[in-house]
Design an enzyme around this catalytic site. Structure first.
Site, PDB file in Angstrom:
ATOM      1  N   ARG A  47       0.877  -1.179   0.000  1.00  0.00           N
ATOM      2  CA  ARG A  47       0.000   0.000   0.000  1.00  0.00           C
ATOM      3  C   ARG A  47       0.903   1.213   0.000  1.00  0.00           C
ATOM      4  O   ARG A  47       1.781   1.352   0.860  1.00  0.00           O
ATOM      5  CB  ARG A  47      -0.900  -0.019   1.239  1.00  0.00           C
ATOM      6  N   GLU A  64     -11.232   4.280  -4.970  1.00  0.00           N
ATOM      7  CA  GLU A  64     -11.472   2.840  -5.042  1.00  0.00           C
ATOM      8  C   GLU A  64     -12.001   2.473  -6.423  1.00  0.00           C
ATOM      9  O   GLU A  64     -12.868   3.160  -6.968  1.00  0.00           O
ATOM     10  CB  GLU A  64     -12.476   2.409  -3.967  1.00  0.00           C
ATOM     11  N   ARG A 104      -1.144  -4.869   5.194  1.00  0.00           N
ATOM     12  CA  ARG A 104      -0.418  -4.500   3.979  1.00  0.00           C
ATOM     13  C   ARG A 104       0.910  -3.854   4.350  1.00  0.00           C
ATOM     14  O   ARG A 104       1.003  -3.155   5.357  1.00  0.00           O
ATOM     15  CB  ARG A 104      -1.245  -3.531   3.129  1.00  0.00           C
TER      16      ARG A 104
END
Length: 156
Positions: free
Chosen positions: A50, A58, A102
């Site tokens: 990330r 998104e 992440r």
């Protein structure tokens, strides 16, 4: 139970960090959206990355929390064109993982382009810094201002 969860997250954090080295080139194996992708190590281990300091819209619905957003598809396509079949060099900040597990990183393309900044300055992401990972907040803020002024990407 709480102690077991803390141990598990600590173990995963140190395990993931032991596998990914700073300033090492990794092959991009999959692009999830405009600010998230997977890299593969030489041992074929995959890690979800990330990008730190930015937020791309998104590109698809994920549960109830993350909904497809305006310009999400375009941000993913832009990131895919930059990353598909490429390698990236990762560097890290203070916090190494997020609450979703992440790996948090700054990424550089093989041609030297600072990916996090490039996505913002072309209007495919916005500034989204979360302390303590604020190393490049001024760089990203300047890039976003430039994209807005030039009406690039999502600022059209």
């Amino acid at each position: 139970m709480k102690n077991q969860l803390i141990f598990l997250f600590s173990f995963l954090f140190f395990f993931a960090q032991a596998q990914l080295q700073e300033n090492t080139w990794y092959k991009v194996s999959k692009i999830t959206d405009g600010d998230t992708f997977y890299v593969m190590t030489k041992n074929s281990e995959k890690f979800k990355i990330r990008l730190i300091g930015i937020d791309a819209p998104e590109s698809y619905n994920v549960g109830k929390k993350f909904r497809k957003e305006y310009f999400g598809k375009e941000a993913k396509v832009f990131a895919t064109n930059l990353l598909k079949n490429k390698k990236v060099k990762l560097t890290f900040d203070v916090q190494k993982t997020d609450r979703y597990g992440r790996i948090l990183a700054y990424a550089y393309l093989e041609n030297g382009v600072f990916l996090n900044q490039y996505l913002v300055e072309n209007g495919f992401a916005v500034v989204a810094t979360f302390p303590p990972n604020v190393k490049f907040v001024e760089v990203f803020t300047k890039a976003e201002k430039s994209a807005r002024n030039k009406k690039l990407g999502l600022w059209k």
